[in-house]
Scaffold this motif. Sequence first.
Motif, mmCIF file in Angstrom:
data_model
loop_
_atom_site.group_PDB
_atom_site.id
_atom_site.type_symbol
_atom_site.label_atom_id
_atom_site.label_comp_id
_atom_site.label_asym_id
_atom_site.label_seq_id
_atom_site.Cartn_x
_atom_site.Cartn_y
_atom_site.Cartn_z
ATOM 1 N N GLN A 266 52.687 -38.906 -21.713
ATOM 2 C CA GLN A 266 54.032 -38.479 -21.342
ATOM 3 C C GLN A 266 55.044 -39.257 -22.164
ATOM 4 O O GLN A 266 55.114 -40.486 -22.073
ATOM 5 N N ASP A 267 55.804 -38.536 -22.964
ATOM 6 C CA ASP A 267 56.816 -39.143 -23.837
ATOM 7 C C ASP A 267 56.208 -40.247 -24.704
ATOM 8 O O ASP A 267 56.808 -41.314 -24.895
ATOM 9 N N GLY A 268 54.997 -40.003 -25.202
ATOM 10 C CA GLY A 268 54.351 -40.960 -26.092
ATOM 11 C C GLY A 268 53.735 -42.154 -25.403
ATOM 12 O O GLY A 268 53.343 -43.113 -26.046
ATOM 13 N N VAL A 269 53.631 -42.115 -24.079
ATOM 14 C CA VAL A 269 53.086 -43.241 -23.308
ATOM 15 C C VAL A 269 51.954 -42.739 -22.415
ATOM 16 O O VAL A 269 52.125 -41.744 -21.707
ATOM 17 N N PRO A 270 50.795 -43.418 -22.435
ATOM 18 C CA PRO A 270 49.731 -43.030 -21.510
ATOM 19 C C PRO A 270 50.096 -43.437 -20.081
ATOM 20 O O PRO A 270 50.458 -44.584 -19.839
ATOM 21 N N TYR B 226 43.806 -35.200 -33.614
ATOM 22 C CA TYR B 226 44.266 -36.283 -32.760
ATOM 23 C C TYR B 226 45.765 -36.501 -32.976
ATOM 24 O O TYR B 226 46.266 -36.338 -34.091
ATOM 25 N N THR B 227 46.450 -36.873 -31.937
ATOM 26 C CA THR B 227 47.889 -37.114 -31.982
ATOM 27 C C THR B 227 48.154 -38.598 -32.195
ATOM 28 O O THR B 227 47.641 -39.436 -31.444
ATOM 29 N N GLU B 228 48.960 -38.909 -33.207
ATOM 30 C CA GLU B 228 49.306 -40.300 -33.482
ATOM 31 C C GLU B 228 50.386 -40.761 -32.514
ATOM 32 O O GLU B 228 51.374 -40.073 -32.292
ATOM 33 N N VAL B 229 50.172 -41.945 -31.927
ATOM 34 C CA VAL B 229 51.128 -42.522 -30.987
ATOM 35 C C VAL B 229 51.294 -44.005 -31.302
ATOM 36 O O VAL B 229 50.307 -44.722 -31.473
ATOM 37 N N GLU B 230 52.523 -44.444 -31.389
ATOM 38 C CA GLU B 230 52.832 -45.864 -31.599
ATOM 39 C C GLU B 230 53.130 -46.477 -30.238
ATOM 40 O O GLU B 230 54.023 -46.030 -29.520
ATOM 41 N N ILE B 231 52.342 -47.493 -29.862
ATOM 42 C CA ILE B 231 52.490 -48.141 -28.554
ATOM 43 C C ILE B 231 52.612 -49.645 -28.770
ATOM 44 O O ILE B 231 51.935 -50.216 -29.615
ATOM 45 N N ASP B 232 53.466 -50.283 -27.988
ATOM 46 C CA ASP B 232 53.687 -51.730 -28.095
ATOM 47 C C ASP B 232 52.608 -52.518 -27.375
ATOM 48 O O ASP B 232 52.887 -53.318 -26.480
ATOM 49 N N THR B 233 51.357 -52.277 -27.726
ATOM 50 C CA THR B 233 50.250 -53.025 -27.147
ATOM 51 C C THR B 233 49.074 -52.975 -28.105
ATOM 52 O O THR B 233 48.990 -52.081 -28.944
ATOM 53 N N THR B 234 48.185 -53.932 -27.969
ATOM 54 C CA THR B 234 46.969 -53.911 -28.788
ATOM 55 C C THR B 234 45.766 -53.459 -27.962
ATOM 56 O O THR B 234 44.706 -53.236 -28.511
ATOM 57 N N HIS B 235 45.964 -53.333 -26.644
ATOM 58 C CA HIS B 235 44.878 -52.911 -25.756
ATOM 59 C C HIS B 235 45.320 -51.723 -24.916
ATOM 60 O O HIS B 235 46.406 -51.741 -24.334
ATOM 61 N N LEU B 236 44.461 -50.748 -24.841
ATOM 62 C CA LEU B 236 44.717 -49.589 -23.979
ATOM 63 C C LEU B 236 44.092 -49.839 -22.609
ATOM 64 O O LEU B 236 43.152 -50.623 -22.485
ATOM 65 N N PRO B 237 44.591 -49.156 -21.590
ATOM 66 C CA PRO B 237 44.009 -49.341 -20.250
ATOM 67 C C PRO B 237 42.547 -48.879 -20.207
ATOM 68 O O PRO B 237 42.159 -47.944 -20.898
ATOM 69 N N VAL B 238 41.760 -49.543 -19.376
ATOM 70 C CA VAL B 238 40.373 -49.134 -19.162
ATOM 71 C C VAL B 238 40.379 -47.722 -18.588
ATOM 72 O O VAL B 238 41.162 -47.403 -17.697
ATOM 73 N N GLY B 239 39.530 -46.862 -19.104
ATOM 74 C CA GLY B 239 39.438 -45.490 -18.605
ATOM 75 C C GLY B 239 40.380 -44.530 -19.296
ATOM 76 O O GLY B 239 40.504 -43.388 -18.881
ATOM 77 N N ILE B 240 41.022 -44.957 -20.375
ATOM 78 C CA ILE B 240 42.006 -44.115 -21.059
ATOM 79 C C ILE B 240 41.387 -42.790 -21.519
ATOM 80 O O ILE B 240 42.060 -41.782 -21.574
#
Length: 110
Positions: free
Chosen positions: A45-49, A23-37
């Motif tokens: 893309q560039d570390g952003v879904p 798995y690829t580690e990604v740091e994102i400024d959110t605590t929730h991912l989009p539904v259907g991720i």
Amino acid sequence: MKFYFRVDGDIIRDAITYSHEGYTEVEIDTTHLPVGINAGYYRLQDGVPVLDQALKDESDKASRPADYVELDQRLTAAQSQLAQENAELRQAVSELSLVLAAVMGGGEQL
């Protein structure tokens, strides 16, 4: 927050919140991912879904039940038949207008 994505090329196939092999580690400024991720229509893309609408449409179409597909085909056929009948009706009205104009002697179309 750190998330870990299993990617196929750049398509996200799975998302978890703990480190795991492959798995690829990604740091994102959110605590929730989009539904259907993890449904196969987001790209990393560039570390952003990022939602890929074409992949989502393809996925949605593939997951439709068989009776929905049959109904959609019947609806498309009915719409085509209605368009043909509409064109024929317009032609008949046009011809009737010419006949009425001739009968009334004015020579003008209604």
